[in-house]
Design a protein around this motif. Structure first.
Motif, PDB file in Angstrom:
ATOM      1  N   GLN A  37      -7.328   9.280  40.749  1.00  0.00           N
ATOM      2  CA  GLN A  37      -6.419   8.526  41.608  1.00  0.00           C
ATOM      3  C   GLN A  37      -7.196   7.568  42.507  1.00  0.00           C
ATOM      4  O   GLN A  37      -8.274   7.908  43.016  1.00  0.00           O
ATOM      5  CB  GLN A  37      -5.585   9.479  42.468  1.00  0.00           C
ATOM      6  CG  GLN A  37      -4.601  10.313  41.668  1.00  0.00           C
ATOM      7  CD  GLN A  37      -3.834  11.266  42.545  1.00  0.00           C
ATOM      8  OE1 GLN A  37      -4.398  12.227  43.073  1.00  0.00           O
ATOM      9  NE2 GLN A  37      -2.540  11.017  42.705  1.00  0.00           N
ATOM     10  N   GLY A  38      -6.627   6.359  42.706  1.00  0.00           N
ATOM     11  CA  GLY A  38      -7.219   5.379  43.606  1.00  0.00           C
ATOM     12  C   GLY A  38      -8.427   4.663  43.030  1.00  0.00           C
ATOM     13  O   GLY A  38      -9.231   4.108  43.790  1.00  0.00           O
ATOM     14  N   VAL A  60       2.608   0.623  41.673  1.00  0.00           N
ATOM     15  CA  VAL A  60       3.568  -0.241  42.365  1.00  0.00           C
ATOM     16  C   VAL A  60       4.291  -1.135  41.368  1.00  0.00           C
ATOM     17  O   VAL A  60       5.521  -1.232  41.363  1.00  0.00           O
ATOM     18  CB  VAL A  60       2.859  -1.079  43.440  1.00  0.00           C
ATOM     19  CG1 VAL A  60       3.853  -2.033  44.108  1.00  0.00           C
ATOM     20  CG2 VAL A  60       2.211  -0.166  44.472  1.00  0.00           C
ATOM     21  N   THR A  61       3.549  -1.810  40.497  1.00  0.00           N
ATOM     22  CA  THR A  61       4.143  -2.783  39.571  1.00  0.00           C
ATOM     23  C   THR A  61       4.486  -2.182  38.212  1.00  0.00           C
ATOM     24  O   THR A  61       5.227  -2.794  37.444  1.00  0.00           O
ATOM     25  CB  THR A  61       3.182  -3.955  39.361  1.00  0.00           C
ATOM     26  OG1 THR A  61       1.973  -3.476  38.748  1.00  0.00           O
ATOM     27  CG2 THR A  61       2.837  -4.623  40.686  1.00  0.00           C
ATOM     28  N   LYS A 101     -14.372   0.999  40.115  1.00  0.00           N
ATOM     29  CA  LYS A 101     -14.271   0.691  41.545  1.00  0.00           C
ATOM     30  C   LYS A 101     -12.978   1.244  42.138  1.00  0.00           C
ATOM     31  O   LYS A 101     -11.994   1.456  41.414  1.00  0.00           O
ATOM     32  CB  LYS A 101     -14.312  -0.832  41.755  1.00  0.00           C
ATOM     33  CG  LYS A 101     -15.632  -1.471  41.336  1.00  0.00           C
ATOM     34  CD  LYS A 101     -15.624  -2.968  41.599  1.00  0.00           C
ATOM     35  CE  LYS A 101     -16.963  -3.587  41.221  1.00  0.00           C
ATOM     36  NZ  LYS A 101     -16.974  -5.045  41.459  1.00  0.00           N
ATOM     37  N   PRO A 102     -12.959   1.465  43.471  1.00  0.00           N
ATOM     38  CA  PRO A 102     -11.725   1.947  44.129  1.00  0.00           C
ATOM     39  C   PRO A 102     -10.607   0.910  44.068  1.00  0.00           C
ATOM     40  O   PRO A 102     -10.838  -0.310  44.119  1.00  0.00           O
ATOM     41  CB  PRO A 102     -12.170   2.184  45.583  1.00  0.00           C
ATOM     42  CG  PRO A 102     -13.666   2.303  45.514  1.00  0.00           C
ATOM     43  CD  PRO A 102     -14.102   1.414  44.387  1.00  0.00           C
ATOM     44  N   SER A 103      -9.364   1.410  43.936  1.00  0.00           N
ATOM     45  CA  SER A 103      -8.168   0.565  43.957  1.00  0.00           C
ATOM     46  C   SER A 103      -7.008   1.423  44.451  1.00  0.00           C
ATOM     47  O   SER A 103      -6.600   2.375  43.765  1.00  0.00           O
ATOM     48  CB  SER A 103      -7.872  -0.005  42.563  1.00  0.00           C
ATOM     49  OG  SER A 103      -6.689  -0.771  42.584  1.00  0.00           O
ATOM     50  N   SER A 104      -6.492   1.129  45.621  1.00  0.00           N
ATOM     51  CA  SER A 104      -5.553   2.030  46.298  1.00  0.00           C
ATOM     52  C   SER A 104      -4.255   2.241  45.526  1.00  0.00           C
ATOM     53  O   SER A 104      -3.646   3.318  45.613  1.00  0.00           O
ATOM     54  CB  SER A 104      -5.234   1.471  47.692  1.00  0.00           C
ATOM     55  OG  SER A 104      -4.679   0.167  47.576  1.00  0.00           O
TER      56      SER A 104
END
Length: 647
Positions: free
Chosen positions: A85-86, A125-126, A146-149
């Motif tokens: 996650q994230g 979200v999308t 890489k991180p991605s919220s």
């Protein structure tokens, strides 16, 4: 919580327990502890939290994916996806879709047939679902993870990685705090390594005998997949974790005219694959690929495929990661192709109707084997020479071994190499004509047999090696070979048309020449040494005597010797004994001055002697003239009583 099972050493056992329990929806697993739950993170998202230091916990959730192939499920591994996650993997998406939920994105990946889907990025979200043929392992070290919220990264555990040729990297002084499997009573570290390669999940690391005698621990984690976990390793002096670096599956496609080595790797490959003996001419440069190949034609001079016997071919290839140098990470492979050359009967049900009268004729059939051709380097008398000196007059002889063979032969694409593949020259081109007649002459038939072709040349060598290797393509023809007309310039510069027994064919680049099963690649190597071969230091006296003998062969040096020019003799001796053609500049100037002085002394002495001889000769001539005139006066004197009698 449904149940807690301490002492569980296998993640797969914990998962299987949950599978068999219809009430179980998820589990928590740490090494030695399995906890079963009746709910999951989708129903209670707030209940899923980050595991706490000092250990990390693996959370596994039961999913029912609706993707099947025939009667078999797509994935037979212990779990189908690993979710982070994230985070997301920044790479070019092979396919992109808008889906309703994370599970639909996973189903798209498992159902993909046009490429191997190794991972997906799902935007919560999308609803954007991006499928990729790369994952954290294939792109290890690139910094793409890489991180991605708003994203979830999901890695497919159902892909089949290569496991035949695998390399492990040793990480000193550390072992994982949580592992997937613990095996006891494992005899050797090699057995532990094999357990990792055959695990029911994608095992990427193991340690052996660090937590107990003969204890083997396996994990699907590696450095590339631990970036989101706080302090995953336990530091222990003398311990070590062996991490899977890369694996290769190699297959050989044996075709009618070539062999193709196909490589599939578990980690993205940047480098080149080439034939061991020809790194510059038989090579395939690879950029960011997991699948690549090298094509090696049997009659291709550049790839140097060896013929080990009837219908058996082999070659050595190198997988090199760096563009210029070979390192310990590179891999060498030996590939082989073998063909069944036994007689075969082929039938085809075609009705060939013949109408009219048939006139019988006498016919005869015979099976003629292809000629066995050898290439030799010989003297003008046909004697084989394993070594020669630069400038020796030699012949390159192509000969059919069987004297009764009905074939004749022609030669093309004759090249000379220095043995290290850095230098080569084309001597006979693809038409069969010499490229430089001053090095290699035309190919002509021998006077003793039409089964023998000869090409005269003076021995030469390359600066970097004493070995000169000749390679040529030889093709048979029945009943005889027609020569090709070559424009050859003679020593006067005039161009003449000469016959050369090479094949008339349209010129093609070496990369585009088609393989011809009738052609035979012949190879021969000879050692060529320089004319100047300095003796060792122990033979100094012999060198001086040899030099004195050489000096007596030349009249002008012999004159200097009698003239007392010892300085010139000393220069020659020093050059001979030093083993170098370079003379000290000061010595050269002194030698030149002494040489000119000796010349001047000889000229002056010779002029003085010549002038004395000339004056003496002139004096003698004058005396003889005076006597002759006096005699004539006496002969014609009328008072001489003897005149009439003499007259």
């Amino acid at each position: 919580m449904l149940d807690s099972q301490p002492g569980t050493l296998m993640l797969t056992d914990c998962i299987q327990t949950c599978r068999q329990n219809t009430s179980c929806q998820s589990i928590n697993y740490e090494t030695g502890l399995c906890v079963l739950f009746s709910s999951n993170a989708d129903a209670m998202p707030g209940a899923l939290t980050t595991s706490q230091f000092p250990v990390f916990t693996l959370y596994v959730q039961k999913n029912c994916l609706r993707i099947t192939v025939g009667a078999n499920t797509v994935c037979n591994r212990a779990w189908s996806f690993e979710r982070v996650q994230g985070y997301e993997l920044e790479t070019l998406a092979k396919r992109r879709r808008r889906v309703a939920n994370r599970q639909a994105c996973e189903e798209l990946c498992l159902g993909e047939r046009e490429f191997t889907c190794r991972s997906v990025n799902f935007n919560n979200v999308t609803g954007d679902c991006r499928l990729s043929d790369m994952d954290r392992h294939t792109m290890a070290g690139t910094g793409a993870f890489k991180p991605s919220s708003s994203s979830d990264y999901m890695e497919n555990n159902c892909v089949d990685d290569p496991v035949k040729l695998c390399e492990f990297q040793k990480l000193e002084g550390r072992i994982l705090k949580t592992v997937d499997s613990v095996f006891q009573d494992v005899s050797t570290i090699d057995d532990c390594r094999q357990l990792c390669l055959t695990a029911p999940y994608r095992c990427h690391s193991f340690d052996y005998a660090d937590t107990g005698e003969n204890v083997c621990r396996l994990s699907h984690h590696a450095l590339a997949t631990l970036t989101n976990i706080q302090e995953p390793y336990l530091e222990i002096a003398g311990a070590a974790t062996y991490e899977l670096s890369s694996c290769y599956n190699v297959t050989i496609d044996c075709r009618s005219g070539d062999m193709v080595a196909k490589i599939r790797t578990s980690k993205i490959f940047n480098g080149k694959i080439y034939a061991k003996g020809s790194p510059n001419s038989c090579v395939n440069d690879v950029t960011a690929s997991l699948d690549f190949e090298l094509r090696m034609a049997y009659n291709d001079i550049e790839c140097n495929v060896r013929k080990d016997g009837q219908g058996r071919y082999s070659n050595d290839i190198i997988l090199q990661h760096h563009d210029r140098i070979i390192t310990s990470a590179d891999l060498g492979l030996s590939v082989h192709c073998q063909y069944d050359l036994g007689n075969k009967s082929v039938s085809n049900q075609v009705d060939l109707e013949i109408t009219g009268d048939i006139i019988p004729v006498l016919s005869e059939e015979a099976v003629v084997e292809g000629p066995n051709v050898v290439m030799r380097v010989t003297t003008k008398d046909g004697v084989d020479v394993p070594s020669a000196q630069v400038g020796d007059s030699l012949d390159l002889r192509f000969e059919i071994v069987d004297k009764n063979s009905p074939y004749e032969i022609f030669v093309r694409d004759l090249v000379a190499l220095d043995g290290v593949d850095s230098n080569e020259i084309l001597l006979i081109d693809d038409r069969g004509c010499p490229t430089d007649p001053s090095i290699m002459g035309v190919i002509d038939k021998s006077a003793e047999s039409s089964k023998i072709l000869l090409s005269a040349f003076d021995a030469f060598k390359f600066p970097s090696s004493d070995k000169v290797q000749f390679r040529a393509l030889v093709s048979p023809c029945l009943p005889s070979c027609e020569p090709v007309k070559c424009d050859v310039a003679d020593y006067t510069g005039d161009v003449r048309l000469l016959d050369s027994y090479g094949r008339k064919r349209r010129a093609l680049s070496r990369e585009r020449r088609d393989a011809n099963s009738e052609e035979v690649l012949v190879v021969q190597t000879i050692e060529i040494v320089d004319r100047f071969n300095p003796p060792p230091a122990a033979d100094l006296s012999d060198s001086v005597m040899e030099l004195e003998k050489e000096r007596n062969h030349y009249s002008f040096i012999n004159d200097f010797k009698h003239g007392g020019n010892s300085s010139l003799t000393e220069v020659f001796i020093k050059e001979k004994l030093s083993g170098s053609s370079c003379i000290n500049t000061l010595g050269l100037i002194i030698a030149g001055a002494l040489f000119l002085a000796a010349q001047l002394v000889i000229i002056v002495a010779w002029t003085y002697i010549w002038q004395r001889k000339r004056r003496a000769k002139q004096q003698d001539n004058m005396t003889m003239v005076d006597v002759a005139v006096n005699n004539l006066h006496q002969l014609y004197n009328p008072s001489n009583a003897g005149y009439s009698r003499r007259l």
